[in-house]
Design a protein around this motif. Structure first.
Motif, PDB file in Angstrom:
ATOM      1  N   ASN A 180     -10.261  -8.029   1.361  1.00 36.17           N
ATOM      2  CA  ASN A 180     -11.286  -6.974   1.302  1.00 36.17           C
ATOM      3  C   ASN A 180     -12.582  -7.468   1.942  1.00 36.17           C
ATOM      4  O   ASN A 180     -12.725  -8.658   2.252  1.00 36.17           O
ATOM      5  CB  ASN A 180     -11.490  -6.579  -0.162  1.00 36.17           C
ATOM      6  CG  ASN A 180     -11.937  -7.770  -0.964  1.00 36.17           C
ATOM      7  OD1 ASN A 180     -13.122  -8.091  -1.002  1.00 36.17           O
ATOM      8  ND2 ASN A 180     -10.992  -8.489  -1.561  1.00 36.17           N
ATOM      9  N   GLY A 197       2.184   1.113  -3.877  1.00 38.98           N
ATOM     10  CA  GLY A 197       1.156   0.961  -4.898  1.00 38.98           C
ATOM     11  C   GLY A 197       1.421  -0.224  -5.806  1.00 38.98           C
ATOM     12  O   GLY A 197       1.440  -0.101  -7.034  1.00 38.98           O
ATOM     13  N   HIS A 252      -8.248  -9.081  -4.527  1.00 39.00           N
ATOM     14  CA  HIS A 252      -7.612  -8.004  -3.768  1.00 39.00           C
ATOM     15  C   HIS A 252      -7.510  -8.334  -2.290  1.00 39.00           C
ATOM     16  O   HIS A 252      -8.138  -7.682  -1.440  1.00 39.00           O
ATOM     17  CB  HIS A 252      -8.353  -6.669  -3.967  1.00 39.00           C
ATOM     18  CG  HIS A 252      -7.440  -5.495  -3.806  1.00 39.00           C
ATOM     19  ND1 HIS A 252      -7.479  -4.668  -2.715  1.00 39.00           N
ATOM     20  CD2 HIS A 252      -6.440  -5.048  -4.587  1.00 39.00           C
ATOM     21  CE1 HIS A 252      -6.542  -3.745  -2.840  1.00 39.00           C
ATOM     22  NE2 HIS A 252      -5.892  -3.958  -3.972  1.00 39.00           N
ATOM     23  N   TYR A 305      -4.114   1.251   0.471  1.00 36.77           N
ATOM     24  CA  TYR A 305      -3.260   2.110  -0.371  1.00 36.77           C
ATOM     25  C   TYR A 305      -3.120   3.513   0.235  1.00 36.77           C
ATOM     26  O   TYR A 305      -4.120   4.160   0.543  1.00 36.77           O
ATOM     27  CB  TYR A 305      -3.850   2.268  -1.770  1.00 36.77           C
ATOM     28  CG  TYR A 305      -3.791   1.008  -2.589  1.00 36.77           C
ATOM     29  CD1 TYR A 305      -2.569   0.435  -2.941  1.00 36.77           C
ATOM     30  CD2 TYR A 305      -4.959   0.386  -3.021  1.00 36.77           C
ATOM     31  CE1 TYR A 305      -2.516  -0.737  -3.687  1.00 36.77           C
ATOM     32  CE2 TYR A 305      -4.918  -0.780  -3.762  1.00 36.77           C
ATOM     33  CZ  TYR A 305      -3.686  -1.335  -4.094  1.00 36.77           C
ATOM     34  OH  TYR A 305      -3.638  -2.488  -4.823  1.00 36.77           O
ATOM     35  N   LYS A 317      -1.796   6.350  -5.072  1.00 41.20           N
ATOM     36  CA  LYS A 317      -2.847   6.027  -6.041  1.00 41.20           C
ATOM     37  C   LYS A 317      -2.890   4.510  -6.257  1.00 41.20           C
ATOM     38  O   LYS A 317      -1.845   3.870  -6.450  1.00 41.20           O
ATOM     39  CB  LYS A 317      -2.560   6.775  -7.354  1.00 41.20           C
ATOM     40  CG  LYS A 317      -3.669   6.645  -8.382  1.00 41.20           C
ATOM     41  CD  LYS A 317      -3.456   7.652  -9.525  1.00 41.20           C
ATOM     42  CE  LYS A 317      -4.439   7.469 -10.642  1.00 41.20           C
ATOM     43  NZ  LYS A 317      -4.329   8.513 -11.683  1.00 41.20           N
ATOM     44  N   ASP A 318      -4.084   3.967  -6.224  1.00 37.19           N
ATOM     45  CA  ASP A 318      -4.292   2.532  -6.454  1.00 37.19           C
ATOM     46  C   ASP A 318      -3.729   2.183  -7.843  1.00 37.19           C
ATOM     47  O   ASP A 318      -4.089   2.826  -8.839  1.00 37.19           O
ATOM     48  CB  ASP A 318      -5.812   2.298  -6.372  1.00 37.19           C
ATOM     49  CG  ASP A 318      -6.266   0.858  -6.520  1.00 37.19           C
ATOM     50  OD1 ASP A 318      -5.573   0.080  -7.187  1.00 37.19           O
ATOM     51  OD2 ASP A 318      -7.346   0.548  -5.994  1.00 37.19           O
ATOM     52  N   ASN A 371      -9.180   5.211  -6.159  1.00 29.99           N
ATOM     53  CA  ASN A 371      -9.095   3.752  -6.022  1.00 29.99           C
ATOM     54  C   ASN A 371      -9.650   3.092  -7.290  1.00 29.99           C
ATOM     55  O   ASN A 371     -10.012   3.785  -8.256  1.00 29.99           O
ATOM     56  CB  ASN A 371      -9.799   3.285  -4.742  1.00 29.99           C
ATOM     57  CG  ASN A 371     -11.273   3.666  -4.714  1.00 29.99           C
ATOM     58  OD1 ASN A 371     -11.997   3.421  -5.685  1.00 29.99           O
ATOM     59  ND2 ASN A 371     -11.726   4.268  -3.625  1.00 29.99           N
ATOM     60  N   HIS A 423      -8.649   4.502   0.504  1.00 26.93           N
ATOM     61  CA  HIS A 423      -8.522   3.050   0.584  1.00 26.93           C
ATOM     62  C   HIS A 423      -7.929   2.691   1.933  1.00 26.93           C
ATOM     63  O   HIS A 423      -7.073   3.412   2.441  1.00 26.93           O
ATOM     64  CB  HIS A 423      -7.603   2.524  -0.530  1.00 26.93           C
ATOM     65  CG  HIS A 423      -7.782   1.073  -0.804  1.00 26.93           C
ATOM     66  ND1 HIS A 423      -7.177   0.106  -0.055  1.00 26.93           N
ATOM     67  CD2 HIS A 423      -8.528   0.434  -1.738  1.00 26.93           C
ATOM     68  CE1 HIS A 423      -7.534  -1.078  -0.523  1.00 26.93           C
ATOM     69  NE2 HIS A 423      -8.361  -0.915  -1.537  1.00 26.93           N
ATOM     70  N   GLY A 458       0.794  -1.230   0.000  1.00 28.29           N
ATOM     71  CA  GLY A 458       0.000   0.000   0.000  1.00 28.29           C
ATOM     72  C   GLY A 458       0.825   1.278   0.000  1.00 28.29           C
ATOM     73  O   GLY A 458       0.307   2.355  -0.295  1.00 28.29           O
ATOM     74  N   ALA A 462      -6.188   1.923 -10.535  1.00 26.35           N
ATOM     75  CA  ALA A 462      -6.742   3.181 -11.055  1.00 26.35           C
ATOM     76  C   ALA A 462      -5.824   3.740 -12.141  1.00 26.35           C
ATOM     77  O   ALA A 462      -6.285   4.274 -13.160  1.00 26.35           O
ATOM     78  CB  ALA A 462      -6.925   4.193  -9.924  1.00 26.35           C
TER      79      ALA A 462
END
Ligand SMILES: CC(=O)SCCNC(=O)CCNC(=O)[C@H](O)C(C)(C)COP(=O)(O)OP(=O)(O)OC[C@H]1O[C@@H](n2cnc3c(N)ncnc32)[C@H](O)[C@@H]1OP(=O)(O)O
Ligand SMILES: O=C([O-])CC(=O)C(=O)O
Length: 377
Positions: free
Chosen positions: A189, A27, A186, A263, A266-267, A312, A260, A24, A270
């Motif tokens: 989650n 990235g 992922h 993260y 920036k994810d 995200n 997020h 995270g 994305a």
């Protein structure tokens, strides 16, 4: 033994897993040790789903068999279509999907999740049939007949065909397939964790996936992709983006598609999705929503600097689907069509060393209260 209470289990490991990993701070997202940039450039969704489920890339014969098994299990029973026809057409497609997946288990009642062969076919059916259910619902609710899957079409191409009865632009199917790769898995989650809890009771995989679909629907998780598009439509033009973002943040409201739990940059999904937007719009014409999104990101970057809040996975995905003329409320079902492979990989991993999830709580209520009879309250 008492433990510290961590709201939302923030930072608390719920499993050991070798399926995926997120860094995270940098990235980085890897599936079975392979980064998502490489998978998008070189793999397909079906090959990636094999990697997630079985832990390594398939050989040519293995991939051929996997593809053939999925291709030949795409059809759904007419009674599943009948079930969908009975649901209110104004209802949310995630509810229809959840109902249909739960019902699917009634047609394949092998409850013995210790049988590896049975588990293989359950995984095949779920990955194969989710797109057929989503496309059937998308058509039935508008009074159109579902379009049966076409065995000569690849996974993503077939899904887009079942939505419209038209063979999609070759670039659309490639970009759509990359979107599925990016949404496939992922780590721990909310929807995967939900599925794991259900799996730990040794419930069948249809019930596991149905429970995960319920968790994915919420706007703090997969449902954010739909909310992002509504937000961009509400903003209406790039010039209005700054005032909108300022107003939201001043009112302590959340910007959908930003932030997020893991993260702090920036994810990476994305970033890839933004690249896919640009590829799509260069070939097929510009998207007004994309110009607004870029302005929202620029403004948020200015105003949220230092807060660790960046786009995200849900921020740029809907803009791609919008350009493919897919209804906005289908975006989260598309997420589920991809994530089912991650959910199933975690289900199989959980079964290998299963222990029932049964966490503790910190009781904050009273003890020994008297019971007051109804007449005296
Ligand atoms: C596929 C996925 O699930 S990706 C996530 C999709 N969800 C969204 O895009 C919804 C918007 N984002 C969010 O709600 C959050 O960022 C979450 C739920 C994703 C993760 O958040 P958490 O780790 O639980 O952090 P939490 O919600 O407690 O927020 C921490 C702080 O950041 C702020 N914050 C978090 N996200 C945002 C956002 N999108 N916009 C503005 N502020 C935000 C919170 O207001 C809070 O501020 P405070 O400390 O001043 O009160
Ligand atoms: O990891 C999370 O908490 C949410 C997320 O990005 C995903 O499920 O893809």
């Amino acid at each position: 033994m008492p433990h510290d209470f961590m709201p939302g289990l923030d930072g608390v490991p719920a499993a050991t897993s070798s399926i995926s990993d997120v860094d995270g701070q940098r990235g980085v997202l890897e599936y079975r040790g392979i980064n998502i940039e490489t998978l998008c450039a070189q793999s397909s969704f079906l090959e990636t789903s094999y990697l997630l489920l079985f832990g390594r890339l398939p050989t040519r014969p293995e991939l051929d068999r996997w593809t053939s098994d999925i291709t030949h299990h795409r059809r759904i029973k007419f009674r599943i279509n009948d079930l969908l026809k009975c649901l209110p057409e104004t209802g949310h497609p995630m509810d229809a999907l959840q109902a249909a997946v739960a019902a699917l288990g009634m047609f394949y009642p092998g409850r013995q999740v210790k049988d590896a062969e049975n588990n293989y076919w359950s995984a095949v059916r779920l990955i194969a049939k989710l797109p057929t259910i989503v496309a059937a619902w998308a058509r039935l609710r508008h009074g159109n007949d579902p379009i049966p899957p076409q065995d000569d079409l690849e996974f993503s191409e077939n899904f887009l065909y079942m939505l419209t009865e038209q063979t999609p632009h070759p670039l659309w199917k490639d970009i759509f397939d990359d979107c599925l790769i990016l949404h496939a898995e992922h780590t721990m989650n909310a929807s995967t964790f939900t599925g794991l809890v259900t799996a730990s009771t040794l419930a069948d995989p249809y019930t596991v996936v149905a429970s995960s679909i319920g968790a994915l629907k919420g706007p703090l998780h997969g449902g954010a992709n739909e909310e992002v598009i509504q937000m961009l439509r509400e903003i209406g033009s790039p010039e209005r983006a700054r005032a909108y973002v300022e107003h939201k943040l001043a009112g302590k409201q959340k910007l959908m598609g930003f932030g997020h739990r893991v993260y702090k940059v920036k994810d990476p999904r994305a970033t890839i999705l933004q690249g896919l937007c640009e590829r799509l719009f260069t070939a097929c014409g510009p998207s007004p929503l994309y110009a607004i999104a870029v302005e929202v990101e620029r403004t948020a970057d200015d105003l949220l600097r230092g807060k660790g809040l960046y786009p995200n996975v849900d921020f740029y995905s809907g803009i791609i689907y919008d350009q493919m003329h897919i209804d906005t409320d289908l975006y989260t079902p598309l997420f589920a069509m991809a994530r089912v492979s991650g959910w199933l990989a975690h289900w199989l991993e959980q079964l290998r060393g299963n222990k029932l999830f049964r966490p503790d709580q910190i009781y904050s209520g009273e003890h020994n209260r008297p019971y007051t009879p109804l007449t005296q309250r």
